[in-house]
Write a protein that holds these residues in place. Sequence first.
Motif, mmCIF file in Angstrom:
data_model
loop_
_atom_site.group_PDB
_atom_site.id
_atom_site.type_symbol
_atom_site.label_atom_id
_atom_site.label_comp_id
_atom_site.label_asym_id
_atom_site.label_seq_id
_atom_site.Cartn_x
_atom_site.Cartn_y
_atom_site.Cartn_z
ATOM 1 N N GLU A 54 89.842 85.161 13.316
ATOM 2 C CA GLU A 54 89.070 86.403 13.495
ATOM 3 C C GLU A 54 88.039 86.254 14.599
ATOM 4 N N ILE A 55 87.389 85.094 14.699
ATOM 5 C CA ILE A 55 86.447 84.838 15.798
ATOM 6 C C ILE A 55 87.187 84.812 17.134
ATOM 7 N N ILE A 56 88.337 84.154 17.165
ATOM 8 C CA ILE A 56 89.143 84.107 18.387
ATOM 9 C C ILE A 56 89.568 85.513 18.786
ATOM 10 N N ARG A 57 89.926 86.322 17.798
ATOM 11 C CA ARG A 57 90.304 87.714 18.070
ATOM 12 C C ARG A 57 89.119 88.491 18.665
ATOM 13 N N TYR A 58 87.949 88.314 18.066
ATOM 14 C CA TYR A 58 86.726 88.996 18.515
ATOM 15 C C TYR A 58 86.400 88.632 19.964
ATOM 16 N N ASN A 59 86.646 87.380 20.326
ATOM 17 C CA ASN A 59 86.337 86.912 21.687
ATOM 18 C C ASN A 59 87.443 87.209 22.696
ATOM 19 N N GLY A 60 88.536 87.799 22.252
ATOM 20 C CA GLY A 60 89.593 88.213 23.173
ATOM 21 C C GLY A 60 90.767 87.255 23.267
ATOM 22 N N GLY A 61 90.773 86.204 22.455
ATOM 23 C CA GLY A 61 91.855 85.227 22.538
ATOM 24 C C GLY A 61 93.192 85.758 22.060
ATOM 25 N N ILE A 62 93.155 86.554 21.001
ATOM 26 C CA ILE A 62 94.398 87.113 20.464
ATOM 27 C C ILE A 62 95.023 88.091 21.464
ATOM 28 N N ASP A 63 94.178 88.901 22.105
ATOM 29 C CA ASP A 63 94.681 89.828 23.122
ATOM 30 C C ASP A 63 95.345 89.060 24.267
ATOM 31 N N TYR A 64 94.760 87.924 24.634
ATOM 32 C CA TYR A 64 95.338 87.132 25.717
ATOM 33 C C TYR A 64 96.692 86.548 25.311
ATOM 34 N N LEU A 65 96.762 86.010 24.105
ATOM 35 C CA LEU A 65 98.029 85.458 23.628
ATOM 36 C C LEU A 65 99.111 86.533 23.578
ATOM 37 N N LEU A 66 98.732 87.700 23.083
ATOM 38 C CA LEU A 66 99.695 88.801 23.023
ATOM 39 C C LEU A 66 100.166 89.185 24.425
ATOM 40 N N TYR A 67 99.236 89.170 25.369
ATOM 41 C CA TYR A 67 99.590 89.507 26.748
ATOM 42 C C TYR A 67 100.581 88.484 27.309
ATOM 43 N N ILE A 68 100.306 87.186 27.071
ATOM 44 C CA ILE A 68 101.178 86.126 27.577
ATOM 45 C C ILE A 68 102.552 86.190 26.933
ATOM 46 N N VAL A 69 102.567 86.353 25.606
ATOM 47 C CA VAL A 69 103.836 86.326 24.874
ATOM 48 C C VAL A 69 104.678 87.563 25.151
ATOM 49 N N THR A 70 104.015 88.706 25.353
ATOM 50 C CA THR A 70 104.754 89.971 25.450
ATOM 51 C C THR A 70 104.887 90.511 26.873
ATOM 52 N N ARG A 71 104.297 89.852 27.851
ATOM 53 C CA ARG A 71 104.267 90.446 29.189
ATOM 54 C C ARG A 71 105.665 90.596 29.793
ATOM 55 N N LYS A 72 106.612 89.728 29.382
ATOM 56 C CA LYS A 72 107.965 89.817 29.924
ATOM 57 C C LYS A 72 108.953 90.420 28.924
ATOM 58 N N ILE A 73 108.422 90.883 27.796
ATOM 59 C CA ILE A 73 109.291 91.502 26.799
ATOM 60 C C ILE A 73 109.685 92.895 27.270
ATOM 61 N N LYS A 74 110.973 93.147 27.273
ATOM 62 C CA LYS A 74 111.446 94.463 27.689
ATOM 63 C C LYS A 74 112.276 95.140 26.607
ATOM 64 N N SER A 75 112.430 94.466 25.478
ATOM 65 C CA SER A 75 113.259 95.035 24.423
ATOM 66 C C SER A 75 112.805 94.509 23.072
ATOM 67 N N LYS A 76 113.343 95.107 22.047
ATOM 68 C CA LYS A 76 113.059 94.674 20.676
ATOM 69 C C LYS A 76 113.572 93.256 20.445
ATOM 70 N N LYS A 77 114.729 92.927 21.023
ATOM 71 C CA LYS A 77 115.279 91.577 20.885
ATOM 72 C C LYS A 77 114.355 90.545 21.530
ATOM 73 N N GLY A 78 113.811 90.909 22.674
ATOM 74 C CA GLY A 78 112.869 90.016 23.344
ATOM 75 C C GLY A 78 111.636 89.776 22.490
ATOM 76 N N ALA A 79 111.187 90.826 21.807
ATOM 77 C CA ALA A 79 110.024 90.691 20.938
ATOM 78 C C ALA A 79 110.333 89.763 19.760
ATOM 79 N N GLU A 80 111.535 89.883 19.204
ATOM 80 C CA GLU A 80 111.921 89.016 18.093
ATOM 81 C C GLU A 80 112.028 87.564 18.543
ATOM 82 N N PHE A 81 112.564 87.346 19.741
ATOM 83 C CA PHE A 81 112.621 85.979 20.269
ATOM 84 C C PHE A 81 111.215 85.429 20.524
ATOM 85 N N SER A 82 110.290 86.300 20.900
ATOM 86 C CA SER A 82 108.918 85.839 21.131
ATOM 87 C C SER A 82 108.269 85.399 19.828
ATOM 88 N N ILE A 83 108.566 86.090 18.736
ATOM 89 C CA ILE A 83 108.055 85.680 17.422
ATOM 90 C C ILE A 83 108.633 84.322 17.038
#
Length: 443
Positions: free
Chosen positions: A297-326
């Motif tokens: 929660e502290i990491i989220r508050y400081n913007g770390g979770i947003d950054y991780l989501l950006y890194i993990v999802t920036r090249k996702i173009k489909s639902k399958k890509g999102a599942e592979f990212s998980i």
Amino acid sequence: MEKSKGNPIALLPFIIFLVLFLGTGIISGDFNKMPVIVAILIAAGVALTMNRKAPLNDKVEIFCKGAGHPNIILMVIIFLLAGAFSEVAKGMGAVESTVNLTLSILPQNLLIVGLFVIGCFISLSMGTSMGTIVALAPIGIGISHQTDISIALSMAAVIGGAMFGDNLSIISDTTIAAVRTQNTQMRDKFKTNFFIVLPAAIITIVILAFLTMGGHAEVAKHHFNILETLPYLAVLIAALCGVNVMIVLTGGIIFAGAIGLFNGSYHWLSLLQKIGDGVTNMQTMAMLAILIGGTVEIIRYNGGIDYLLYIVTRKIKSKKGAEFSIAGLVSLTNLSTANNTISIIIAGPLAKNISDKYQIDPRKSASLLDIFSCCWQGFIPYGAQLLAAAGLASISPVSIMAYSFYPILIGICGSISILVGFPRFSPSRSKAKLNEKEADIKV
């Protein structure tokens, strides 16, 4: 737009946690040298010192809100109840009777196949891969000593069966964590997960049968009491029927305790002691979940979770890509921490954000978290499962890896399920599940 990319510096506590836990294990050769609870405490302390613009009292409040999130607290209660049930059932003879019952009906020319199947059943019932390995490894060693079957192969069969239940059991801490973080029902996650990994179990059975063809040994039949196996069966049936998890585990404790009092395994004070021991055994896991919840929660508050989501999802173009990212997210976390429960607790909130954004059914995201964490946990030589089995058999954990068919196969089956879009969910039903506020407190 820049704001959505988050703040990479906010991930420093998580990096420190991994360096302390993983680095100490690599340097010392023992991944138990650094207590995971100490590593997360240090990471939490670092998180609270960051972002000097925010007053310390505010950051402490944010930490406590994350640590006390309803999902975290309910997970803690379930962990404690599951520990109590497991200890009470073991103390009244359920494990021994279940093992001996299955051994008594095994064909003598399919001992390793039977060992894997027994492991599947026991781990599904007990909800613990480590408990299954401790119970079955001596039997696997004995079978190898009576045949020309490799001890490494026997241990791999035991570990494969153990990971089957670790991945699927309704009282497994990994399953509990996956279901809680994705806000779905245990029953629905079980069904989804089961059909994804079933081919892996069948193929493993075929491979083991082929490799041990012609092997034969007379294994002595041991005593069992069918009454002592009933608590596991009752818990499994009640869970699959959709009974509330709190009722299932509480009922399981009462049922196992009653049988223990009946057969003389317990008197009422020793029964209470066993319940206390089971709760105590899960305290570290419970505290770990609380501390990770606050730190995230502290990491989220400081913007770390947003950054991780950006890194993990920036090249996702489909639902399958999102599942592979998980799948990739929880795999990397598990390889780093060598603990599948911890990896799910850490990756779960991120996976939930991804699944919400790309409309992935929570049953599928929970299944992917559990499948890929168990895939790597059952394969890495520095994981507790391989280390325990190798220690009992006095062999190298690396030698077991060559026969680790089931863990690798569930990873393959998980990947195929993403590629082919299996299983297919009813859109209307999936949407209803997401809006069902009470769904996440049912089994």
